[in-house]
Design an enzyme around this catalytic site. Structure first.
Site, PDB file in Angstrom:
ATOM      1  N   HIS A  51      -4.683   1.350   0.986  1.00 47.31           N
ATOM      2  CA  HIS A  51      -3.990   2.480   1.491  1.00 47.31           C
ATOM      3  C   HIS A  51      -2.876   2.744   2.641  1.00 47.31           C
ATOM      4  O   HIS A  51      -2.605   1.566   3.031  1.00 47.31           O
ATOM      5  CB  HIS A  51      -5.880   2.331   2.720  1.00 47.31           C
ATOM      6  CG  HIS A  51      -5.913   1.548   4.559  1.00 47.31           C
ATOM      7  ND1 HIS A  51      -5.613   2.492   5.454  1.00 47.31           N
ATOM      8  CD2 HIS A  51      -5.959   0.357   4.521  1.00 47.31           C
ATOM      9  CE1 HIS A  51      -5.362   0.551   6.275  1.00 47.31           C
ATOM     10  NE2 HIS A  51      -5.723  -0.341   5.457  1.00 47.31           N
ATOM     11  N   CYS A  52      -3.757   4.143   3.394  1.00 49.78           N
ATOM     12  CA  CYS A  52      -2.058   3.909   4.488  1.00 49.78           C
ATOM     13  C   CYS A  52      -3.243   5.188   5.579  1.00 49.78           C
ATOM     14  O   CYS A  52      -3.872   4.715   6.084  1.00 49.78           O
ATOM     15  CB  CYS A  52      -1.584   5.022   3.394  1.00 49.78           C
ATOM     16  SG  CYS A  52      -1.602   6.904   2.672  1.00 49.78           S
ATOM     17  N   THR A  53      -2.546   5.975   5.933  1.00 52.23           N
ATOM     18  CA  THR A  53      -2.903   6.912   6.619  1.00 52.23           C
ATOM     19  C   THR A  53      -3.872   7.957   6.459  1.00 52.23           C
ATOM     20  O   THR A  53      -5.343   7.492   6.757  1.00 52.23           O
ATOM     21  CB  THR A  53      -2.084   6.905   7.885  1.00 52.23           C
ATOM     22  OG1 THR A  53      -1.702   6.220   8.837  1.00 52.23           O
ATOM     23  CG2 THR A  53      -3.255   8.853   9.271  1.00 52.23           C
TER      24      THR A  53
END
Length: 384
Positions: free
Chosen positions: A255-257
């Protein structure tokens, strides 16, 4: 000080907007109903959708909490129309549905997007068909937005998967200000920062906070950022593939943001490496719009208010939107620089054929079609 706190509050909502919500009319839409799909309609109910069901049916549906625990003695529904609804009282425990077609075919389906309260772009990469007729295994590989806002119920839901590894593409500033909430037992957490000076959540936040956005072409910025994923982060995505090939570390979530750009590119890489067709990969990328549009539209309004409505909505919309052009900018860069994705995978990311084969063995189910055979039309062969 008060003004700065207000600015930061607005920016936090801005960055997270693409991870909350569902479909909206202003955004690209996508439906998986050409193949069997599961969609949650209420907290205690799901619908199974399949356009071919009326002609193929009656389709008998069985369920279980894992792919290997399907109870084939007690059907939960029979499908004769394109849609059937099924009671599902415990949303925190995923149920896998096996569809039995009279002609002998069987299809495994499960909710692609996990119905979490505070991470609404958390979704399973399973079920996609490869060019050689196999399927990506459900429940092995997930992509998501930030995990720092998970509710207590969300943590319980993720604890039941269970996850063994979390790969976080956020930069140190993002991780420091938005610390992930982890399920129990805590998975291994691996950080692979993917950010440049111009194309990062932190730098974009700063320019918005300072109201210095009038001259930014965000569409071009997103396209350029995706090209930078290809050219500037070979070591990072090489490490990503090393991690994915470890059978002791699945299920894995990365994941990222917002779960849109860095995560979208990473998802495209792994699906292409598995042999999923490019058009399918792009459709998966566009699913972000289906799950985030309403909240993103609301946040777009408040962001424009913060900017005194001096910035057109269409200029800002690429911050929240997964556009085909953005991912294709990266894929075209791969083709132009390396000639093909296969060469890029081997030479740029250092993924030898043996590791790619191991990844396919780990993440795919079913037998490959014989050499030279074309995939049969329709959703594919029966499940093994």
């Amino acid at each position: 000080m008060k003004r700065r706190r207000t600015s930061l509050a607005v920016l936090t909502v801005v960055v997270l907007a693409a991870s909350v919500g569902c479909a909206g009319a202003s955004w690209p839409e996508y439906s998986e109903a050409a193949e069997p799909a599961v969609e949650r309609t209420r907290r205690d109910r799901v619908a199974i959708l399949w356009d071919a069901a009326p002609e193929a049916g009656p389709v008998v549906i069985y369920a279980g909490i894992t792919p290997d625990s399907i109870d084939r003695t007690d059907p939960v529904a029979t499908m004769t129309e394109r849609r059937v609804e099924i009671e599902d009282p415990d949303w925190r425990t995923r149920r896998y549905f096996e569809l039995h077609v009279p002609d002998g075919r069987r299809f495994m389906v499960v909710e692609r997007r996990l119905p979490l309260e505070k991470a609404n772009n958390f979704r399973d990469l399973g079920g996609y068909r490869t060019l050689d007729g196999r399927r990506v295994r459900w429940g092995m590989l997930y992509r998501s937005d930030s995990l720092h806002r998970l509710s207590d119920d969300d943590v319980i839901a993720l604890s039941r998967l269970p996850l063994r590894r979390i790969i976080d593409f956020r930069d140190p500033d993002e991780r420091r200000t938005r610390v992930s909430r982890l399920p129990k037992p805590e998975p291994e957490l691996v950080t692979i920062p993917v950010a440049t000076e111009q194309f990062s959540a932190t730098s974009i936040e700063k320019r918005i906070r300072d109201r210095e956005v009038a001259d930014i072409d965000f569409w071009a910025l997103m396209e350029q950022g995706n090209r930078e994923f290809v050219n500037d982060f070979e070591e990072e995505f090489s490490h990503f593939f090393v991690l994915l090939a470890n059978p002791e570390a699945t299920p894995t979530v990365f994941h990222c943001t917002a779960g849109k750009d860095r995560t979208g590119f990473a998802a495209a890489l792994v699906l292409l490496a598995l042999g999923v067709p490019r058009d399918t990969v792009i459709r998966d990328y566009l699913l972000t719009n289906l799950y985030t549009a309403n909240a993103a539209e609301r946040t777009l309004f408040w962001l424009r208010a913060y900017l005194f409505f001096q910035t057109p909505a269409e200029q800002l919309r690429p911050l929240f939107q997964a556009q085909r052009d953005f991912l294709e900018a990266a894929l075209d860069e791969i083709d132009e620089r390396w000639g093909s994705f296969d060469v890029y995978l081997r030479e740029a990311l250092g993924v030898p054929d043996e590791r790619r084969d191991a990844l396919r063995t780990l993440l795919l189910r079913g037998d490959p079609l014989s050499a030279g055979a074309a995939p049969a039309p329709g959703p594919g062969p029966p499940l093994p």
